[in-house]
Scaffold this active site. Structure first.
Site, PDB file in Angstrom:
ATOM      1  NE  ARG A   5      36.115 100.809  19.287  1.00 21.95           N
ATOM      2  CZ  ARG A   5      35.319 100.090  18.681  1.00 21.95           C
ATOM      3  NH1 ARG A   5      35.041  98.891  19.675  1.00 21.95           N
ATOM      4  NH2 ARG A   5      34.528 100.404  17.962  1.00 21.95           N
TER       5      ARG A   5
ATOM      6  CE  LYS B  20      21.941  94.101   3.236  1.00 21.36           C
ATOM      7  NZ  LYS B  20      21.571  93.502   4.423  1.00 21.36           N
TER       8      LYS B  20
ATOM      9  N   GLY C 106      32.617 102.146   9.600  1.00 21.33           N
ATOM     10  CA  GLY C 106      33.836 101.463  10.130  1.00 21.33           C
ATOM     11  C   GLY C 106      34.585 100.741   8.885  1.00 21.33           C
TER      12      GLY C 106
ATOM     13  N   GLY D 222      28.330 103.235  14.432  1.00 24.73           N
ATOM     14  CA  GLY D 222      26.848 103.324  14.513  1.00 24.73           C
ATOM     15  C   GLY D 222      26.605 104.924  14.965  1.00 24.73           C
TER      16      GLY D 222
HETATM   17  P1  ADP Z   1      30.744 101.460   6.182  1.00 20.17           P
HETATM   18  O1  ADP Z   1      31.001 100.385   7.208  1.00 20.17           O
HETATM   19  O2  ADP Z   1      31.994 102.494   5.800  1.00 20.17           O
HETATM   20  O3  ADP Z   1      29.361 102.337   6.596  1.00 20.17           O
HETATM   21  P2  ADP Z   1      29.402  99.691   4.514  1.00 20.17           P
HETATM   22  O4  ADP Z   1      29.176  98.786   5.665  1.00 20.17           O
HETATM   23  O5  ADP Z   1      27.958 100.339   3.967  1.00 20.17           O
HETATM   24  O6  ADP Z   1      30.649 100.807   4.767  1.00 20.17           O
HETATM   25  O7  ADP Z   1      29.976  99.130   3.076  1.00 20.17           O
HETATM   26  C1  ADP Z   1      31.266  98.602   3.138  1.00 20.17           C
HETATM   27  C2  ADP Z   1      31.295  97.238   2.175  1.00 20.17           C
HETATM   28  O8  ADP Z   1      30.581  97.328   1.043  1.00 20.17           O
HETATM   29  C3  ADP Z   1      32.681  96.600   2.079  1.00 20.17           C
HETATM   30  O9  ADP Z   1      32.839  95.588   2.552  1.00 20.17           O
HETATM   31  C4  ADP Z   1      32.532  96.637   0.677  1.00 20.17           C
HETATM   32  O10 ADP Z   1      33.386  95.457  -0.012  1.00 20.17           O
HETATM   33  C5  ADP Z   1      31.345  96.575   0.174  1.00 20.17           C
HETATM   34  N1  ADP Z   1      31.284  96.770  -1.163  1.00 20.17           N
HETATM   35  C6  ADP Z   1      31.426  98.119  -1.944  1.00 20.17           C
HETATM   36  N2  ADP Z   1      31.178  97.928  -3.334  1.00 20.17           N
HETATM   37  C7  ADP Z   1      30.714  96.997  -3.499  1.00 20.17           C
HETATM   38  C8  ADP Z   1      30.114  96.200  -4.641  1.00 20.17           C
HETATM   39  N3  ADP Z   1      30.070  97.125  -5.948  1.00 20.17           N
HETATM   40  N4  ADP Z   1      29.664  95.048  -4.487  1.00 20.17           N
HETATM   41  C9  ADP Z   1      29.560  94.370  -3.458  1.00 20.17           C
HETATM   42  N5  ADP Z   1      30.078  95.159  -2.349  1.00 20.17           N
HETATM   43  C10 ADP Z   1      30.634  96.126  -2.381  1.00 20.17           C
HETATM   44 MG    MG Z   2      30.246  98.446   7.383  1.00 18.39          MG
END
Ligand code: ADP
Ligand code: MG
Length: 393
Positions: free
Chosen positions: A35, A201, A350, A373
């Protein structure tokens, strides 16, 4: 178009730049200076144009006395000095005579970093509540305000929105690049526009799904998120990740966009993360005790088929539990397809960004967005307060 740092004559002006130096720290040591490096372009530009450069940033959260030492920005001033190869002055206080004296002794081209803006949160959360008196005080220290802290643009704080309301203002190179690329990928008039969503989620991403679902031609859903959609469609998904609160939302989306939403048809399952005997099964053949951790080969082919003609792609969320080498295939296969076919792709989030860095060549992507965010709120279609407040040209 928003005004930028290039729209001002900076010569001998006191230019306050809000940067994002919220770096990971451990025992007073900087663990990753990405950063700080990301802000160098704007800082160097201001130095080269003979400004007196006054930097503001937050670091961590300050709720109690002990957070002050933990989140002292001083080590960042030392690292910045090394990166710029010049002296960076540091004010240990966020206001008062020490700070004012340091500013009045500045010459053109000098750089001063002010202590963590969130020190002002200790009493009455002045920074985070966008306290007017605090914003006026900081604004009184400068002539021009530049916002280059993209990661906090979704927040309305004294050091970004508060000061900007008072001083002539603009955005720095980092914010300019982020909004230019986000805007281009979301609103350019080229089709097909494909959105790929995954990650954990549904609940955290509902507004993103709604907004991008509306804009895109196809919404490919993989990763943990897909199971709540599959369950909403009536599939048994065993013990895979389910977001109970999200089921009715998924049903609604499936009814609204029956031809747009594409879900996995097979996946890699196991009995637990540590179970080495993972296997590929069709979604409808999933057993009660199985957990899906990655999309399967038929799903990869299906998704790549939609990507074949894509003109624009947004990815938010990995296709599987990519942190585990057993479940990287789906995420990696999608990235490989995109990079080898040179598809204009923006990655936001992230964990998505770290999955690209881990499994692919980030330079082959159109853009890897740096703000977690802030980017999510942008993808939701919100106007970020830190950007909204900046003057139009
Ligand atoms: P971002 O930070 O890019 O917005 P998220 O925080 O929503 O993404 O999701 C990332 C997480 O989702 C990762 O830690 C990954 O391991 C988890 N993930 C992806 N697919 C699965 C799955 N099938 N079951 C459990 N966790 C999962
Ligand atoms: Mg995330």
């Amino acid at each position: 178009m928003k005004r930028t740092i290039r729209d001002y004559d900076l010569n001998n002006k006191k230019v306050i730049i809000r940067v994002d130096f919220n770096v990971p720290m451990k025992d007073g040591q900087i663990e990753d200076d990405t950063r700080i490096r990301a802000s160098l372009k704007t800082i160097r530009y201001a130095i080269d144009h003979q400004a007196k450069v006054i930097l503001l940033s937050h670091l961590g959260k300050v709720k109690e006395e002990s957070d002050l030492i933990k989140n002292d920005l001083y080590p960042v001033s030392v690292r910045l000095g090394k990166l710029l190869n010049k002296t960076v002055h540091f004010s240990h206080k966020t206001r008062g005579s020490e700070l004012e004296d340091l500013i009045s002794s500045m010459h053109s081209g000098d750089v001063l970093l002010i202590q963590n803006t969130r020190y002002e949160d200790l009493e009455m959360k002045r920074e985070s509540n966008c306290d007017k008196e605090l914003a006026s005080y900081w604004a009184s220290l400068g002539d021009i305000f530049i916002n280059d802290a993209y990661g906090t643009c979704h927040r309305e704080h004294a050091s970004n929105v508060g000061i900007a309301k008072i001083l002539p203002n603009g955005i720095g190179f980092l914010v300019e690049e982020e909004i230019k690329k986000l805007d281009s990928i979301m609103h350019e008039d080229t089709k097909p526009f494909i959105v790929i969503m995954g990650g954990a989620k549904v609940h955290d991403k509902m507004k993103v799904i709604e907004n991008l679902g509306n804009l895109c031609d196809k919404l490919l859903i993989g990763g943990g998120m897909s199971y709540t959609f599959l369950k909403a469609k009536g599939f048994n998904v065993g013990n895979s990740l389910i977001d109970e609160d999200g089921i009715s939302f998924c049903k609604e989306m499936l009814e609204k966009y029956p031809d747009k939403i594409v879900l996995p048809i097979d996946h890699a399952v196991a009995l637990s993360q540590s179970d080495k005997n993972s296997k590929i099964v069709k979604i409808e053949n999933t057993l009660e005790n199985e957990i899906g951790f990655d999309i399967g080969p038929e799903t990869i082919d299906l998704f790549c088929d939609y990507l074949k003609d894509a003109k624009r792609v947004i990815i938010n969320g990995p296709m599987g539990l990519f942190e585990n080498p057993l479940y990287q295939n789906g995420t990696k296969a999608i990235y490989d397809y995109i990079t080898s076919h040179q598809i204009k792709t923006l990655v936001g989030g992230g964990d998505s960004a770290s999955s690209v860095n881990k499994l692919s060549d980030s330079s082959k992507f159109y853009h890897i967005s740096t703000g977690g965010g802030a980017t999510l709120e942008y993808l939701e279609g919100k106007i970020l307060p830190g950007i909204k407040v900046i003057h139009e040209k």
